[in-house]
Design an enzyme around this catalytic site. Structure first.
Site, mmCIF file in Angstrom:
data_model
loop_
_atom_site.group_PDB
_atom_site.id
_atom_site.type_symbol
_atom_site.label_atom_id
_atom_site.label_comp_id
_atom_site.label_asym_id
_atom_site.label_seq_id
_atom_site.Cartn_x
_atom_site.Cartn_y
_atom_site.Cartn_z
ATOM 1 N N THR A 14 0.649 -1.314 0.107
ATOM 2 C CA THR A 14 -0.167 -0.092 0.071
ATOM 3 C C THR A 14 0.809 1.414 0.062
ATOM 4 O OG1 THR A 14 -1.859 -1.043 1.200
ATOM 5 C CG2 THR A 14 -2.010 1.089 1.177
ATOM 6 N N ARG A 46 7.948 -8.820 -3.137
ATOM 7 C CA ARG A 46 7.916 -10.171 -3.099
ATOM 8 C C ARG A 46 7.640 -10.877 -4.340
ATOM 9 N NH1 ARG A 46 5.387 -9.872 2.096
ATOM 10 N NH2 ARG A 46 6.686 -10.343 3.965
ATOM 11 N N GLU A 131 11.218 9.615 8.787
ATOM 12 C CA GLU A 131 9.965 10.475 9.458
ATOM 13 C C GLU A 131 8.729 9.623 9.364
ATOM 14 O OE1 GLU A 131 8.308 12.886 11.003
ATOM 15 O OE2 GLU A 131 10.194 13.909 10.042
ATOM 16 N N VAL A 134 7.367 7.115 12.603
ATOM 17 C CA VAL A 134 6.473 7.663 13.978
ATOM 18 C C VAL A 134 5.420 8.666 13.460
ATOM 19 C CG1 VAL A 134 6.554 8.566 15.997
ATOM 20 C CG2 VAL A 134 8.456 7.148 15.305
ATOM 21 N N ILE A 138 2.423 13.103 10.485
ATOM 22 C CA ILE A 138 2.968 14.189 11.158
ATOM 23 C C ILE A 138 4.272 14.462 11.472
ATOM 24 C CG2 ILE A 138 2.744 14.793 13.798
ATOM 25 C CD1 ILE A 138 0.382 12.753 14.190
ATOM 26 N N GLU A 192 -5.348 -5.597 12.990
ATOM 27 C CA GLU A 192 -5.003 -6.990 12.325
ATOM 28 C C GLU A 192 -5.878 -8.144 12.797
ATOM 29 O OE1 GLU A 192 -2.559 -6.958 10.085
ATOM 30 O OE2 GLU A 192 -2.119 -4.847 10.145
ATOM 31 N N ASP A 203 3.647 -1.426 19.692
ATOM 32 C CA ASP A 203 3.650 -0.348 18.643
ATOM 33 C C ASP A 203 3.877 0.975 19.276
ATOM 34 O OD1 ASP A 203 3.035 0.267 15.433
ATOM 35 O OD2 ASP A 203 1.747 1.427 16.829
ATOM 36 N N LYS A 207 7.751 3.146 18.618
ATOM 37 C CA LYS A 207 7.649 4.679 18.320
ATOM 38 C C LYS A 207 8.062 5.578 19.606
ATOM 39 C CE LYS A 207 3.810 3.789 15.249
ATOM 40 N NZ LYS A 207 2.351 3.619 15.013
ATOM 41 N N GLY A 304 -1.940 4.717 7.272
ATOM 42 C CA GLY A 304 -2.598 4.886 5.947
ATOM 43 C C GLY A 304 -1.505 4.869 4.873
#
Length: 439
Positions: A14, A46, A131, A134, A138, A192, A203, A207, A304
């Site tokens: 994505t 892959r 960048e 995290v 932002i 997930e 997660d 970060k 995203g």
């Protein structure tokens, strides 16, 4: 004319696909802002046979990430495969050793091997930009590393996982259970199939370890982060928080204390008046408390394809401009060791929910145990179930919720007091404890 920056991308999921499109769509703007063109000249993934909605004509397909990293036709290696180890680690190291610059969105790799990779970047002269690792779109990495280079940071904290923020938002707004909201988050693609990495706080911890290094000049150390997830949060906790003027968020917090740098991830009550409390749904936010300036809060999409690609392309543009910032804001050899600050030493306010036996003297006994540990109470609320007469409930000695809000105290004092209360057998079940983070 300056030759265009030649980019090789490893990973066409994505994010990788969005990066290819964005570079193509924004070619003129990127060229104007960077002083040179930016072209994707080679890719790998892959499966070459997989159907993609990308036009890869004129772009070389390379057989492996390592081959791409060693390809003399590229100047900048972009790693978008993910994973804390291979093949990402070897490919990035090879690219850096070849004097190429690297851009990655891989938080797991940076949290685990960031110092090793930063040292290679320093030695061989390439950039190491991350960048997008995290907060996606932002710009918190650049803010800490460059924008606040002349400002001492006392605390950095934020909502760093959109899945958890979505679940807590739905629980609060609709009165749903954690399990119900998690199931819906999975259906919508926010969580997930195995959500533990997100909902258990790991997660966010990765970060936070990166942000703490940038904020305080310490070595990245995920093992130094105390981690607690959100699965124990119940709708009644969110209702109580609302009535008391708070909202519950999963926060990653790194703060300078007299005992060192405290790094922690856990559900937290924040005042509704705070900027961070207004951030709902899958949105992320980071607040930075700097010396001599008001708190800065950065808010935006934390995940995203489009948001992450935006940050990746911004990092590529920095490479094209010739910017070679130290990955963690200073040379690796000048980063200080990080030790895990024991949570027992943490000091702050606490929300405590107990299921207490509804008998005369129960609340007094609980208060006595807290007083023995020098814990002062800001408020005490005892609730009887709706439709149940208080006298009848007392006769049956049925457990009723008792909610306590403490003034600032230490974590170990809270634990000692609650262990004593449990030994007194005046409560049933385990107490619910949520830390309070003030503005």
């Amino acid at each position: 004319m300056v030759a265009p920056l030649r980019v090789g991308i490893a990973g066409l999921g994505t994010v990788g696909a969005a990066v290819v499109r964005l570079i193509e769509e924004q070619a003129r703007t990127l060229s104007a802002r960077s002083g040179r063109g930016i072209r994707v000249v080679a890719v790998t993934a892959r499966s070459k046979a997989k159907k993609r909605t990308l036009d890869l004509r004129g772009i070389d397909w390379v057989k492996s990430p390592l081959a791409l990293a060693n390809n003399p036709r590229i100047d900048c290696f972009v790693e978008l495969m993910g994973g804390s180890g291979e093949p990402a680690l070897s490919a990035i190291e090879a690219a850096l050793k070849n004097g190429k610059s690297v851009v990655t969105a891989n938080k797991a790799l940076i949290a685990k091997h960031g110092l090793r990779l930063a040292r290679a970047a320093e030695k061989h002269g390439g950039a190491l930009n991350f960048e997008a690792a995290v907060g996606a779109a932002i710009p918190v990495i650049k803010t800490l590393r460059e924008g606040l280079a002349g400002t001492g940071v006392n605390r950095v904290y934020g909502i760093l996982n959109g899945t958890c923020n979505y679940i807590l938002t739905r629980m609060e707004q609709e009165g749903l259970s954690f399990a119900e909201c998690l199931k819906d988050a999975q259906r919508l693609g926010y969580a997930e199939a195995n959500p533990s990495f997100d909902v258990d706080g790991h997660d966010t911890a990765q970060k936070l370890a990166i942000l703490a290094s940038l904020a305080f000049g310490t070595k990245v150390a995920q093992s130094a982060v105390y981690v607690e997830g959100i699965s124990s949060i119940a709708p009644e906790d969110l209702r109580a928080a609302d009535e008391l003027g708070y909202r519950v968020k999963l926060l990653g917090v790194a703060v300078r204390t007299p005992k060192g740098i405290e790094q922690r991830v856990h559900p937290t009550m924040v005042p509704k008046s705070s900027s961070i409390a207004q951030v709902m749904g899958v949105t992320n936010a980071v607040t930075i408390d700097g010396e001599g300036i008001p708190a800065i809060t950065l808010v935006g999409p934390g995940a995203g394809g489009a948001a992450t690609a935006s940050a990746v392309v911004a990092d590529i543009a920095d490479v094209a401009r010739g910017i070679r910032a130290k990955p963690f804001g200073r040379p690796v050899d000048r980063l200080r060791d990080t030790k895990k600050a024991p949570m027992e030493r943490h000091e702050g306010g606490y929300y405590i929910r107990l299921m207490a036996r509804d008998l005369p003297g129960t609340v007094a006994k609980i208060a006595t145990r807290l007083a023995k540990e020098k814990i002062s109470l800001e408020s005490v609320v005892q609730r009887h179930p709706e439709g149940v007469d208080a006298t009848d409930a007392a006769k049956k000695a049925s457990p009723v919720p008792v909610i306590l809000i403490t003034y600032a105290t230490s974590e170990d004092a809270i634990h000692r007091a609650l262990e004593a209360v449990q030994r007194d057998k005046v409560i049933s079940g385990r107490p619910q404890v949520i830390r309070i983070e003030k503005n």
